[in-house]
Write a protein that holds these residues in place. Sequence first.
Motif, mmCIF file in Angstrom:
data_model
loop_
_atom_site.group_PDB
_atom_site.id
_atom_site.type_symbol
_atom_site.label_atom_id
_atom_site.label_comp_id
_atom_site.label_asym_id
_atom_site.label_seq_id
_atom_site.Cartn_x
_atom_site.Cartn_y
_atom_site.Cartn_z
ATOM 1 N N GLN A 1 -0.201 9.188 6.099
ATOM 2 C CA GLN A 1 0.627 8.124 6.653
ATOM 3 C C GLN A 1 1.191 7.213 5.575
ATOM 4 O O GLN A 1 1.362 5.999 5.778
ATOM 5 C CB GLN A 1 -0.167 7.345 7.711
ATOM 6 N N ASP A 2 1.444 7.772 4.414
ATOM 7 C CA ASP A 2 2.134 7.117 3.305
ATOM 8 C C ASP A 2 1.344 5.996 2.637
ATOM 9 O O ASP A 2 1.838 5.385 1.682
ATOM 10 C CB ASP A 2 3.490 6.528 3.759
ATOM 11 N N ALA A 3 0.114 5.704 3.100
ATOM 12 C CA ALA A 3 -0.574 4.511 2.605
ATOM 13 C C ALA A 3 -1.962 4.786 2.038
ATOM 14 O O ALA A 3 -2.576 3.877 1.477
ATOM 15 C CB ALA A 3 -0.683 3.465 3.716
ATOM 16 N N SER A 4 -2.485 5.993 2.189
ATOM 17 C CA SER A 4 -3.780 6.365 1.614
ATOM 18 C C SER A 4 -3.624 7.684 0.879
ATOM 19 O O SER A 4 -2.784 8.513 1.242
ATOM 20 C CB SER A 4 -4.852 6.511 2.707
ATOM 21 N N ARG A 57 7.482 -0.170 4.694
ATOM 22 C CA ARG A 57 8.008 1.066 5.277
ATOM 23 C C ARG A 57 8.838 0.760 6.509
ATOM 24 O O ARG A 57 8.461 -0.079 7.332
ATOM 25 C CB ARG A 57 6.847 2.005 5.643
ATOM 26 N N VAL A 58 9.964 1.462 6.633
ATOM 27 C CA VAL A 58 10.856 1.313 7.781
ATOM 28 C C VAL A 58 10.991 2.669 8.474
ATOM 29 O O VAL A 58 11.164 3.702 7.815
ATOM 30 C CB VAL A 58 12.244 0.814 7.338
ATOM 31 N N THR A 59 10.880 2.659 9.801
ATOM 32 C CA THR A 59 11.108 3.865 10.591
ATOM 33 C C THR A 59 12.448 3.710 11.309
ATOM 34 O O THR A 59 12.670 2.714 12.008
ATOM 35 C CB THR A 59 9.980 4.080 11.612
ATOM 36 N N PHE A 60 13.321 4.686 11.113
ATOM 37 C CA PHE A 60 14.676 4.554 11.631
ATOM 38 C C PHE A 60 15.176 5.882 12.192
ATOM 39 O O PHE A 60 14.592 6.947 11.948
ATOM 40 C CB PHE A 60 15.623 4.065 10.532
ATOM 41 N N LYS A 61 16.247 5.801 12.937
ATOM 42 C CA LYS A 61 16.943 6.992 13.429
ATOM 43 C C LYS A 61 18.192 7.164 12.583
ATOM 44 O O LYS A 61 19.005 6.233 12.454
ATOM 45 C CB LYS A 61 17.302 6.830 14.908
ATOM 46 N N ALA A 93 0.825 -1.209 0.000
ATOM 47 C CA ALA A 93 0.000 0.000 0.000
ATOM 48 C C ALA A 93 0.859 1.259 0.000
ATOM 49 O O ALA A 93 0.494 2.279 -0.603
ATOM 50 C CB ALA A 93 -0.931 0.004 1.211
ATOM 51 N N TYR A 94 2.008 1.210 0.661
ATOM 52 C CA TYR A 94 2.908 2.366 0.688
ATOM 53 C C TYR A 94 3.446 2.664 -0.706
ATOM 54 O O TYR A 94 3.499 3.824 -1.136
ATOM 55 C CB TYR A 94 4.079 2.095 1.640
ATOM 56 N N HIS A 95 3.847 1.632 -1.401
ATOM 57 C CA HIS A 95 4.395 1.834 -2.738
ATOM 58 C C HIS A 95 3.314 2.227 -3.727
ATOM 59 O O HIS A 95 3.559 3.040 -4.634
ATOM 60 C CB HIS A 95 5.113 0.558 -3.190
ATOM 61 N N ALA A 97 -7.013 5.350 10.989
ATOM 62 C CA ALA A 97 -6.865 6.750 10.570
ATOM 63 C C ALA A 97 -6.794 6.884 9.061
ATOM 64 O O ALA A 97 -7.103 7.946 8.509
ATOM 65 C CB ALA A 97 -5.606 7.349 11.203
ATOM 66 N N THR A 98 -6.374 5.819 8.379
ATOM 67 C CA THR A 98 -6.239 5.857 6.933
ATOM 68 C C THR A 98 -7.298 5.021 6.218
ATOM 69 O O THR A 98 -7.335 4.991 4.988
ATOM 70 C CB THR A 98 -4.845 5.347 6.510
ATOM 71 N N GLY A 99 -8.159 4.340 6.971
ATOM 72 C CA GLY A 99 -9.174 3.477 6.389
ATOM 73 C C GLY A 99 -10.462 4.224 6.086
ATOM 74 O O GLY A 99 -10.677 5.361 6.524
ATOM 75 N N ALA A 100 -11.353 3.545 5.355
ATOM 76 C CA ALA A 100 -12.612 4.172 4.944
ATOM 77 C C ALA A 100 -13.537 4.445 6.114
ATOM 78 O O ALA A 100 -14.434 5.286 6.021
ATOM 79 C CB ALA A 100 -13.315 3.292 3.913
ATOM 80 N N GLN A 101 -13.344 3.732 7.229
ATOM 81 C CA GLN A 101 -14.164 3.986 8.400
ATOM 82 C C GLN A 101 -13.531 5.037 9.311
ATOM 83 O O GLN A 101 -14.094 5.383 10.349
ATOM 84 C CB GLN A 101 -14.406 2.683 9.176
ATOM 85 N N GLY A 102 -12.400 5.569 8.898
ATOM 86 C CA GLY A 102 -11.747 6.636 9.641
ATOM 87 C C GLY A 102 -12.131 8.006 9.102
ATOM 88 O O GLY A 102 -12.971 8.133 8.209
ATOM 89 N N PRO A 103 -11.495 9.060 9.583
ATOM 90 C CA PRO A 103 -11.921 10.434 9.283
ATOM 91 C C PRO A 103 -11.278 11.070 8.067
ATOM 92 O O PRO A 103 -11.554 12.234 7.766
ATOM 93 C CB PRO A 103 -11.502 11.185 10.551
#
Length: 433
Positions: free
Chosen positions: A58-61, A128-132, A20-22, A274-280
């Motif tokens: 959030q990179d996915a929607s 997706r990777v979250t890194f420092k 979904a991110y890509h 937060a990114t789904g159809a049932q979210g805002p």
Amino acid sequence: MDTAGFNKELLSFLQASPTAYHATSEMARRLTDAGFVALDERDSWNLEAGKKYFVTRQDASIIAFTTGNGEFARHGFRMAGGHTDSPALKVKPNPEMTGKGYFQLGVEVYGGPLFSTWFDRDLSLAGRVTFKDESGVLRNALVNFEKAIAIVPSLAIHLNREANTGRNINPQKEFPPVLGRLSKDEKADFRQILIEELAKNGDKAASVLDFELFFYDTQAPAIIGLNDEFIASARLDNLLSCFTSMQAMIDAGDSEYPTLLVCNDHEEVGSNSATGAQGPFLRQVLERICGSSEALTRAMQNSVMISADNAHGIHPNYADKHDGNHGPMLNEGVVIKINAKQRYATTSETSSLIRDLYAKEDLPIQAFVGRTDMGCGSTIGPLTASELGVRTLDIGLPTFGMHSIRELAGTEDAVALAKVLTRFFKTESVIPH
């Protein structure tokens, strides 16, 4: 765009979108190339009439929209929607497994895949990777190993004589993919592997904190059949609809009337995010476009949402799984999806709209109603309708093997739907009088 050109671009999109991110990133790239301007939800928006915009969350929607003449309350929106996610195997947070000297990764099941199709396939890994980074700043980056790095091997039939008669698959036990062998004193460190993979793309990570990574089949999408009748690919559900709707919006150009495309994440796991159809996400974007609650309510009553998600084509080996009068065929048009329990949001108004549009393009159209004695899936359609109060239509392109690691669709159906959606995006009146 002709059929061959359309399908060439579709296959390119599918290949570039293993997660979904890509998919969201690739849609953003194509929309940018088509003149859409990227917005940031954290900024104040100064929208102008006659402009084209998109925003990701959030990179996915992603939501793309055109302002048209800017008269949102009066003309409403011509909207289409799909979802960016597909069933897959998702890597667990502490995934390293080293049984019998093999390096494996623990996975959990995302969505509802056809389990048997994940065995003995050449798998890669993306997400997706979250890194420092080396300065101590938290960052996100997309990764895609691209090459085959793993496989879920089947157990030989000699060791499981019931494999072809009544196999029950335990995903906890049977799904951890094999990535390689470890030497006697070698320790598996998946985060270090990710640091090295990030470095290949120029992202220098001091440490990987977390990730959302999915295995996927490396076999490329293809046109198959004696006469090139079919598209075979992973993730046709629902990237087929995402690409078709996006291309139609691009082809509609500078429509006089406001248009909108939403492609949500998390449909395969319930859409409650937060990114789904049932979210805002969609409501919040529409509120910012319309400017007030009253303007939004008026706009929705002048709008139609077309929820495009794949439909079950009638399988020649399992024809009894369909209602006798509602068996969609591949390459014979889009399918209107209807369900009395509102698993689909189609009404007589919205189905009549799409029938009229298809007739104007002189294209065939079909209908699907499930057997009365069988259950029914659902889509983002009912969720969007109940959240916004907008007239909604559920349609889908007929496919075989839905939720398989490799699905099948017709080469004629998507390009035909793109033509109809292009007309829809440019239609003055979408509401029956």
